[in-house]
Design a protein around this motif. Structure first.
Motif, PDB file in Angstrom:
ATOM      1  N   ASP A 381      11.664  -3.431  -5.426  1.00 47.01           N
ATOM      2  CA  ASP A 381      10.441  -4.210  -5.257  1.00 47.01           C
ATOM      3  C   ASP A 381       9.665  -4.212  -6.568  1.00 47.01           C
ATOM      4  O   ASP A 381       9.444  -3.146  -7.174  1.00 47.01           O
ATOM      5  CB  ASP A 381       9.606  -3.583  -4.136  1.00 47.01           C
ATOM      6  CG  ASP A 381       8.233  -4.199  -4.020  1.00 47.01           C
ATOM      7  OD1 ASP A 381       8.171  -5.436  -3.898  1.00 47.01           O
ATOM      8  OD2 ASP A 381       7.250  -3.448  -4.076  1.00 47.01           O
ATOM      9  N   SER A 382       9.236  -5.373  -7.020  1.00 48.23           N
ATOM     10  CA  SER A 382       8.574  -5.485  -8.320  1.00 48.23           C
ATOM     11  C   SER A 382       7.189  -4.847  -8.336  1.00 48.23           C
ATOM     12  O   SER A 382       6.728  -4.384  -9.372  1.00 48.23           O
ATOM     13  CB  SER A 382       8.472  -6.953  -8.736  1.00 48.23           C
ATOM     14  OG  SER A 382       7.724  -7.694  -7.763  1.00 48.23           O
ATOM     15  N   LEU A 383       6.502  -4.804  -7.188  1.00 51.48           N
ATOM     16  CA  LEU A 383       5.140  -4.252  -7.156  1.00 51.48           C
ATOM     17  C   LEU A 383       5.156  -2.724  -7.152  1.00 51.48           C
ATOM     18  O   LEU A 383       4.481  -2.079  -7.963  1.00 51.48           O
ATOM     19  CB  LEU A 383       4.385  -4.769  -5.924  1.00 51.48           C
ATOM     20  CG  LEU A 383       2.979  -4.180  -5.712  1.00 51.48           C
ATOM     21  CD1 LEU A 383       2.065  -4.566  -6.866  1.00 51.48           C
ATOM     22  CD2 LEU A 383       2.405  -4.622  -4.380  1.00 51.48           C
ATOM     23  N   THR A 384       5.939  -2.128  -6.271  1.00 53.11           N
ATOM     24  CA  THR A 384       5.907  -0.665  -6.093  1.00 53.11           C
ATOM     25  C   THR A 384       7.002   0.065  -6.856  1.00 53.11           C
ATOM     26  O   THR A 384       6.920   1.278  -7.057  1.00 53.11           O
ATOM     27  CB  THR A 384       6.047  -0.323  -4.607  1.00 53.11           C
ATOM     28  OG1 THR A 384       7.343  -0.777  -4.143  1.00 53.11           O
ATOM     29  CG2 THR A 384       4.956  -1.004  -3.783  1.00 53.11           C
ATOM     30  N   GLY A 385       8.034  -0.657  -7.264  1.00 56.13           N
ATOM     31  CA  GLY A 385       9.163  -0.004  -7.910  1.00 56.13           C
ATOM     32  C   GLY A 385      10.097   0.676  -6.934  1.00 56.13           C
ATOM     33  O   GLY A 385      11.112   1.264  -7.341  1.00 56.13           O
ATOM     34  N   VAL A 433      -3.784  -0.732  -3.521  1.00 53.85           N
ATOM     35  CA  VAL A 433      -3.691   0.172  -2.378  1.00 53.85           C
ATOM     36  C   VAL A 433      -2.241   0.335  -1.934  1.00 53.85           C
ATOM     37  O   VAL A 433      -1.775   1.442  -1.623  1.00 53.85           O
ATOM     38  CB  VAL A 433      -4.565  -0.359  -1.221  1.00 53.85           C
ATOM     39  CG1 VAL A 433      -4.330   0.470   0.052  1.00 53.85           C
ATOM     40  CG2 VAL A 433      -6.040  -0.320  -1.607  1.00 53.85           C
ATOM     41  N   ILE A 434      -1.481  -0.784  -1.904  1.00 52.38           N
ATOM     42  CA  ILE A 434      -0.065  -0.712  -1.497  1.00 52.38           C
ATOM     43  C   ILE A 434       0.727   0.170  -2.464  1.00 52.38           C
ATOM     44  O   ILE A 434       1.570   0.983  -2.045  1.00 52.38           O
ATOM     45  CB  ILE A 434       0.532  -2.130  -1.425  1.00 52.38           C
ATOM     46  CG1 ILE A 434      -0.086  -2.878  -0.229  1.00 52.38           C
ATOM     47  CG2 ILE A 434       2.056  -2.076  -1.303  1.00 52.38           C
ATOM     48  CD1 ILE A 434       0.309  -4.340  -0.150  1.00 52.38           C
ATOM     49  N   LYS A 435       0.461   0.040  -3.778  1.00 54.11           N
ATOM     50  CA  LYS A 435       1.161   0.872  -4.757  1.00 54.11           C
ATOM     51  C   LYS A 435       0.830   2.345  -4.569  1.00 54.11           C
ATOM     52  O   LYS A 435       1.720   3.218  -4.643  1.00 54.11           O
ATOM     53  CB  LYS A 435       0.790   0.429  -6.180  1.00 54.11           C
ATOM     54  CG  LYS A 435       1.376  -0.921  -6.574  1.00 54.11           C
ATOM     55  CD  LYS A 435       0.797  -1.445  -7.874  1.00 54.11           C
ATOM     56  CE  LYS A 435       1.119  -0.564  -9.049  1.00 54.11           C
ATOM     57  NZ  LYS A 435       0.608  -1.150 -10.317  1.00 54.11           N
ATOM     58  N   ALA A 436      -0.444   2.639  -4.277  1.00 48.46           N
ATOM     59  CA  ALA A 436      -0.844   4.031  -4.056  1.00 48.46           C
ATOM     60  C   ALA A 436      -0.169   4.581  -2.798  1.00 48.46           C
ATOM     61  O   ALA A 436       0.291   5.733  -2.769  1.00 48.46           O
ATOM     62  CB  ALA A 436      -2.368   4.121  -3.941  1.00 48.46           C
ATOM     63  N   ALA A 437      -0.122   3.750  -1.736  1.00 48.20           N
ATOM     64  CA  ALA A 437       0.538   4.188  -0.503  1.00 48.20           C
ATOM     65  C   ALA A 437       2.014   4.466  -0.747  1.00 48.20           C
ATOM     66  O   ALA A 437       2.571   5.457  -0.243  1.00 48.20           O
ATOM     67  CB  ALA A 437       0.356   3.109   0.568  1.00 48.20           C
ATOM     68  N   ALA A 438       2.673   3.615  -1.563  1.00 47.93           N
ATOM     69  CA  ALA A 438       4.101   3.808  -1.864  1.00 47.93           C
ATOM     70  C   ALA A 438       4.328   5.135  -2.572  1.00 47.93           C
ATOM     71  O   ALA A 438       5.272   5.882  -2.259  1.00 47.93           O
ATOM     72  CB  ALA A 438       4.604   2.643  -2.729  1.00 47.93           C
ATOM     73  N   GLN A 439       3.428   5.460  -3.529  1.00 52.70           N
ATOM     74  CA  GLN A 439       3.586   6.718  -4.261  1.00 52.70           C
ATOM     75  C   GLN A 439       3.413   7.925  -3.332  1.00 52.70           C
ATOM     76  O   GLN A 439       4.149   8.917  -3.442  1.00 52.70           O
ATOM     77  CB  GLN A 439       2.559   6.775  -5.401  1.00 52.70           C
ATOM     78  CG  GLN A 439       2.810   5.738  -6.490  1.00 52.70           C
ATOM     79  CD  GLN A 439       1.656   5.635  -7.475  1.00 52.70           C
ATOM     80  OE1 GLN A 439       0.662   6.357  -7.354  1.00 52.70           O
ATOM     81  NE2 GLN A 439       1.777   4.724  -8.436  1.00 52.70           N
ATOM     82  N   ARG A 440       2.454   7.829  -2.401  1.00 55.34           N
ATOM     83  CA  ARG A 440       2.219   8.956  -1.491  1.00 55.34           C
ATOM     84  C   ARG A 440       3.387   9.119  -0.518  1.00 55.34           C
ATOM     85  O   ARG A 440       3.794  10.245  -0.203  1.00 55.34           O
ATOM     86  CB  ARG A 440       0.905   8.736  -0.745  1.00 55.34           C
ATOM     87  CG  ARG A 440      -0.307   8.822  -1.665  1.00 55.34           C
ATOM     88  CD  ARG A 440      -1.599   8.624  -0.902  1.00 55.34           C
ATOM     89  NE  ARG A 440      -2.752   8.738  -1.803  1.00 55.34           N
ATOM     90  CZ  ARG A 440      -4.025   8.718  -1.406  1.00 55.34           C
ATOM     91  NH1 ARG A 440      -4.306   8.603  -0.109  1.00 55.34           N
ATOM     92  NH2 ARG A 440      -5.000   8.820  -2.276  1.00 55.34           N
ATOM     93  N   LEU A 441       3.925   8.010  -0.025  1.00 58.36           N
ATOM     94  CA  LEU A 441       5.074   8.095   0.881  1.00 58.36           C
ATOM     95  C   LEU A 441       6.278   8.729   0.174  1.00 58.36           C
ATOM     96  O   LEU A 441       6.968   9.585   0.732  1.00 58.36           O
ATOM     97  CB  LEU A 441       5.433   6.701   1.404  1.00 58.36           C
ATOM     98  CG  LEU A 441       4.404   6.036   2.320  1.00 58.36           C
ATOM     99  CD1 LEU A 441       4.809   4.588   2.611  1.00 58.36           C
ATOM    100  CD2 LEU A 441       4.257   6.824   3.623  1.00 58.36           C
TER     101      LEU A 441
END
Length: 551
Positions: A381-385, A433-441
């Motif tokens: 995914d280009s946004l979250t990596g 916010v979505i990127k931060a959520a991805a990192q926490r998951l």
């Protein structure tokens, strides 16, 4: 006692015949006498040349038994021309046949004589075998000189040209008529001292001048002819040297690196492009008698070290097998890793025992990085990596096909309040916010598990190995807690909640990856009705699932 006159004559004749026989017996020339077509006498030299054991093997046999069929007619013609006793034929060549049938080339003289009161013919023959061999050798040598492509020049001791073959005429543009008698220095347009060439090893290279002034690159070999002078062999290497220079220019201008390894696998030659690609200084001499695997460590396409890769090339030299194409990594002295496309082949397969290996390579680092980037983009995914939906589905399928299957559970995670963030602060803030959520998951899951962005504000987690119901429940609780930690967005503190659907994969589960993902998705929608909860699907797809809700 009185002696009658006839007795005296007979005695004298017998004495003369005895002396005549002694002369024949001791003559070094092979001789025989034949009368009425039969051999009546042969001397020891004739016995030897005819390969007989004694005269008894020859006397009494027809003379034609010892003459080649094609030489019989000339023999008869020759003796027919003899009329008076003492007449002799001119020397002529013939082929005789030895007692074993082998041919003998001879020069023959026939003399009309008398044997026991009857006409007979004395034959004197000379073996021409050695002479013929010498003549043939001389003809062969003359042909070599005449047809040789190198100039063959003979000189006197003081350097005057005495022989100038056709190749010398062609190379130097001077006819033999004009070259004979000239000093060698003038004939070849260069200073040549044959004695000095011989003293220096017999070979020398130099620049000569043709009659029209053209410069020639010539390899000169010299040999002494006893007290008669010298022989020079001059090989015109002008075209060869021109080709070598052109070849060198071409190879030096190649963007492809080229390295030659000798028959022991040691570096022998390297072109400028190879030095540039490998990061070697232009003046650095290639190290010999060391293991290149240590000096130039290589890696396979996965980054694993290729230990003793040099032995692979040595085996290729000995077996004649080449490696048409391979991808290897190489660490330059500056610490950067470059990727090379390498091809190897024997430099000259016809050589035996002294083969050299040609290795050519190009730097494909940029192409490889681009391919890896494209592959990463296709799977992430280009946004979250994070890995994307397609990659997650492929990994789930692969895990189910293993024996035993390694997929333990699937979690479907949907962020509850992203729409509110988007409406209040815009989509850019929503993306943050979505990127931060991805990192926490990702940080909450185990390293062996996979978290992928399924799309929008939805994520899917693949859990591998051992994960029982209790462990899954605790993991879901940790995920809720991680997302709930306050997040600073544009100076405003906010916290996230998520709805999580879980389906477990147990031994004997017949669902495929798509069905398992659908069941996890269905469980997530059940959880969505209550927000910030987790739902577990406790039965496989195709039955009436019983969903348990954990708040």
């Amino acid at each position: 006692m009185a002696v009658e006159a006839d007795d005296v004559g007979t005695t004298n004749a017998s004495s003369v015949e005895q002396r005549y026989r002694q002369l024949l017996e001791h003559s070094p020339y092979p001789m025989c006498v034949h009368a009425d077509g039969r051999v009546v006498y042969v001397n020891p030299a004739g016995v030897r040349d005819i390969n007989a054991n004694s005269a008894d093997d020859v006397v009494g046999r027809m003379i034609t038994d010892f003459v080649d069929a094609e030489s019989i007619a000339p023999m008869l013609s020759r003796i027919a021309a003899l009329h008076e006793e003492g007449d002799s034929s001119p020397p002529s060549e013939a082929v005789m046949r030895r007692l074993d049938g082998s041919p003998l080339e001879v020069e023959v003289v026939s003399v009309l004589t008398n044997w026991n009161g009857k006409p007979a013919y004395q034959v004197i023959f000379r073996d021409l075998t050695m002479q013929k061999a010498a003549e043939e050798s001389l003809r062969y040598q003359a042909a070599l000189v005449t047809h040789a492509t190198d100039a063959i020049i003979a000189t006197t001791l003081d350097g005057a040209v005495t022989s100038w073959n056709p190749a010398a005429e062609a190379i130097y543009g001077r006819s033999a008529k004009h070259a004979l008698g000239l000093p060698i220095n003038e004939a070849v347009g260069a200073a040549i001292d044959p004695a000095a060439v011989i003293a220096g090893g017999g070979v020398r290279h130099g620049v000569h001048r043709a009659a029209n002034g053209t410069a020639l690159i010539v390899r000169v070999s010299a040999a002494a002819m006893g007290e008669n002078g010298y022989v020079l062999v001059c090989s015109d290497q002008t075209a060869l040297r021109r080709a070598e220079r052109r070849f060198q220019t071409v190879v030096d201008s190649l963007v492809e690196g080229v390295v030659v390894l000798d028959s022991n696998g040691q570096p022998e030659w390297i072109n400028p492009a190879a030095r540039r690609i490998l990061g070697l200084a232009s003046s650095r001499v290639l190290e010999r008698d060391v293991d290149p695997s240590v000096v130039f460590p290589l890696y396979d396409s996965d980054g694993a070290s290729l230990d003793n890769w040099h032995q692979f090339f040595v085996r290729g030299l000995k077996s004649g097998l080449a490696n048409p194409h391979d991808i290897v990594g190489f660490d330059r002295a500056d610490g950067t890793r470059r990727w090379l496309s390498v091809s190897t082949r024997l430099l000259d397969p016809s050589e035996t025992g002294q083969q050299a290996l040609l290795a050519s390579f190009t730097d494909i680092t940029d192409q490889r990085d681009a391919q890896l980037q494209l592959r990463h983009q296709a799977h992430h995914d280009s946004l979250t990596g994070l890995p994307n939906r397609a990659y997650a589905e492929a990994q789930a399928t692969e895990a189910l096909l293993e024996d035993p299957p390694t997929l333990a559970a699937v979690m479907f995670i949907d962020l509850d309040n992203i729409k509110t963030v988007n409406d209040a602060f815009g989509h850019h803030t929503g993306d943050t916010v979505i990127k931060a959520a991805a990192q926490r998951l990702r940080a909450t899951l185990r390293s062996e598990d996979l978290i992928a962005r399924h799309g929008g504000d939805e994520f899917v987690a693949l859990l591998f190995g051992n994960a029982d119901h209790t462990a899954l429940k605790r993991l879901a609780e940790r995920l809720h807690a991680a997302l709930a930690t306050p997040l600073d967005v544009s100076g405003i503190s906010c916290s996230l909640t998520a709805s999580i659907g879980v389906t477990e994969v147990r031994p004997g589960d017949r669902r495929d990856a798509a069905e398992i993902l659908r069941d996890a998705d269905a469980a997530m929608y059940k959880a969505k009705a209550h927000r910030a909860t987790t739902h577990f699907l406790s039965s496989p797809s195709g039955t009436d699932p019983r969903l348990r809700v954990h708040k």
